[in-house]
Design an enzyme around this catalytic site. Structure first.
Site, PDB file in Angstrom:
ATOM      1  NE  ARG A 215      37.889 -45.831  53.072  1.00 31.51           N
ATOM      2  CZ  ARG A 215      37.318 -45.001  52.218  1.00 31.51           C
ATOM      3  NH1 ARG A 215      36.549 -44.014  52.666  1.00 31.51           N
ATOM      4  NH2 ARG A 215      37.496 -45.144  50.920  1.00 31.51           N
TER       5      ARG A 215
ATOM      6  CE  LYS B 270      29.622 -45.413  30.381  1.00 27.04           C
ATOM      7  NZ  LYS B 270      28.905 -44.131  30.562  1.00 27.04           N
TER       8      LYS B 270
ATOM      9  N   GLY C  73      37.654 -49.133  43.751  1.00 26.22           N
ATOM     10  CA  GLY C  73      36.482 -49.692  44.415  1.00 26.22           C
ATOM     11  C   GLY C  73      36.038 -51.042  43.914  1.00 26.22           C
TER      12      GLY C  73
ATOM     13  N   GLY D  37      39.944 -43.030  44.293  1.00 30.29           N
ATOM     14  CA  GLY D  37      40.351 -41.993  43.347  1.00 30.29           C
ATOM     15  C   GLY D  37      41.828 -41.663  43.392  1.00 30.29           C
TER      16      GLY D  37
END
Length: 397
Positions: free
Chosen positions: A36, A197, A354, A377
């Protein structure tokens, strides 16, 4: 593009407050992955080359508005020096006299790193007064933290209302890649949506159905869809209570002409461990005492066939339990095919999230994808069609 970049700004002699994401992993007082930090170098270099002064704004961890010494950004200073190639001064606060004095004493050619913005409760509350304190330090605001753009915080959104604002090089590259992948894509468009999920990806599926030509569903999510079609999935991870939802997704996709591609064969095992004895069975013939842990070779062949016909690929989530061999085979094989097509200029491939980044790095395919987002996110919310406050504010004015 509606948002400005560094090329649109007069940076000479200006203090550029630059929001970055250097929330890097640390172990025993040392940065263990500088990715990063490395990725902000083009922005830092561009500002310095144009005669501007770089002041870095960033968060680190989740101190929740309190000073937590072990979450001080000072731990990143030496890595910033090593990766960016410039002296880096550090201010023990991000606002007020401490920050102003550090800026005043900054040597020519040096970068100023301000302390963790989240040490102040006004950061996450997007408090206007705190945003003003931040803005008082600079002349221009540059947001280079797409990964934090889904948060309406003072250092990502509030400050942009107070200063001339633009996107940094990393933000610019991310926005261009994402725009090309979904907003104005070359068709056909294929999306791979995997993960454990369905419940965490409903917004994503709903948005993609309206925008892509084929959705490949993998991982534990596929088990829920298979079960919804009446297939026994044994002891597999499965959200049986979402069967009706899965059927509704399939019906909506059919109405809109979007293909939902589920595995026709699967890899099953009785144990979830590395090297577990396993077998390939038709997707509707999972033994009652086994669990589905990966897509089978026929399923992979079907996925690769869709890739070869496509012009654009958007990928979020693995096809199986990729963390444990041999249940990484489907993800690795599909990723390798996408990488080959991308390398040959036949496919625009954008991936993020991720687990996705970890899977593509593990397979060795990441380097050949058109763009791999580390935004997490923010990438997912963008794929869901949501407005990202830190991006939206750059398009105003």
């Amino acid at each position: 593009m509606a948002w400005k970049t560094l090329d649109d700004m007069d940076l000479a002699g200006k203090v550029v407050l630059t929001r970055v994401d250097i929330n890097v992993p640390v172990d025993d007082g040392a940065v263990t992955d500088a990715t990063r930090i490395t990725r902000i170098k083009p922005t830092v270099d561009a500002i310095i080359a144009a005669g501007g002064t770089v002041v870095l704004l960033a968060h680190f961890g989740r101190p929740k508005g309190k000073v937590v010494p072990e979450m001080s950004l000072e731990i990143t200073r030496q890595t910033l020096v090593d990766e960016l190639g410039h002296p880096v001064a550090f201010a023990t606060d991000c606002v007020g006299e401490v920050a102003a004095e550090a800026l005043e004493n900054l040597q020519d050619g040096a970068i100023l790193l301000l302390e963790n913005t989240r040490f102040h409760p006004g950061e996450e509350a997007n408090d206007p007064d705190f945003a003003k304190q931040l803005a008082a330090l600079g002349d221009i605001f540059c947001n280079d933290a797409f990964s934090a753009a889904h948060r309406a915080h003072a250092s990502t959104e509030g400050i942009a209302h107070l200063l001339p604002s633009c996107a940094g090089r990393l933000m610019e590259a991310e926005l261009k890649a994402l725009d090309k992948a979904l907003s104005t894509p070359d068709r056909p468009v294929v999306a791979v949506v995997g993960g454990a999920k369905v419940s965490t990806k409903l917004d994503l599926l709903t948005n993609l159905i309206e925008k892509v030509d084929t959705i490949v569903i993998g991982g534990g999510m596929a088990n829920t869809f298979l079960a919804a079609q009446g297939h026994d999935v044994g002891k597999s991870l499965c959200e049986h209570d979402l069967a009706e939802t899965a059927r509704a997704v399939i019906a909506k996709a059919k109405d809109l002409g979007c293909e939902i591609l589920l595995p026709t064969d699967v890899v099953v095992a009785r144990e979830f461990k590395a090297g577990a004895e396993n077998e390939v069975v038709p997707a509707d013939q999972c033994p009652s005492d086994a669990m589905i842990l990966d897509a089978g070779p026929d399923a992979v062949a079907a996925i690769v066939e869709r890739f070869r016909k496509a012009r654009t690929l958007v990928w979020n989530g693995p096809l199986g339990a990729f963390e444990i061999a041999p249940f990484n085979k489907a993800t690795d094989a599909a990723a390798a095919a996408a990488a080959e097509l991308s390398r040959g200029g036949k496919l625009i491939s954008v991936a993020g999230g991720g687990d996705t980044v970890a899977a593509l790095n593990g397979s060795g395919a990441a380097k050949d994808f058109t763009y791999v987002s580390t935004a997490g996110g923010a990438f997912l919310e963008w794929m869901e069609g949501k407005t990202l406050p830190g991006v939206a504010v750059l398009t105003q004015g």
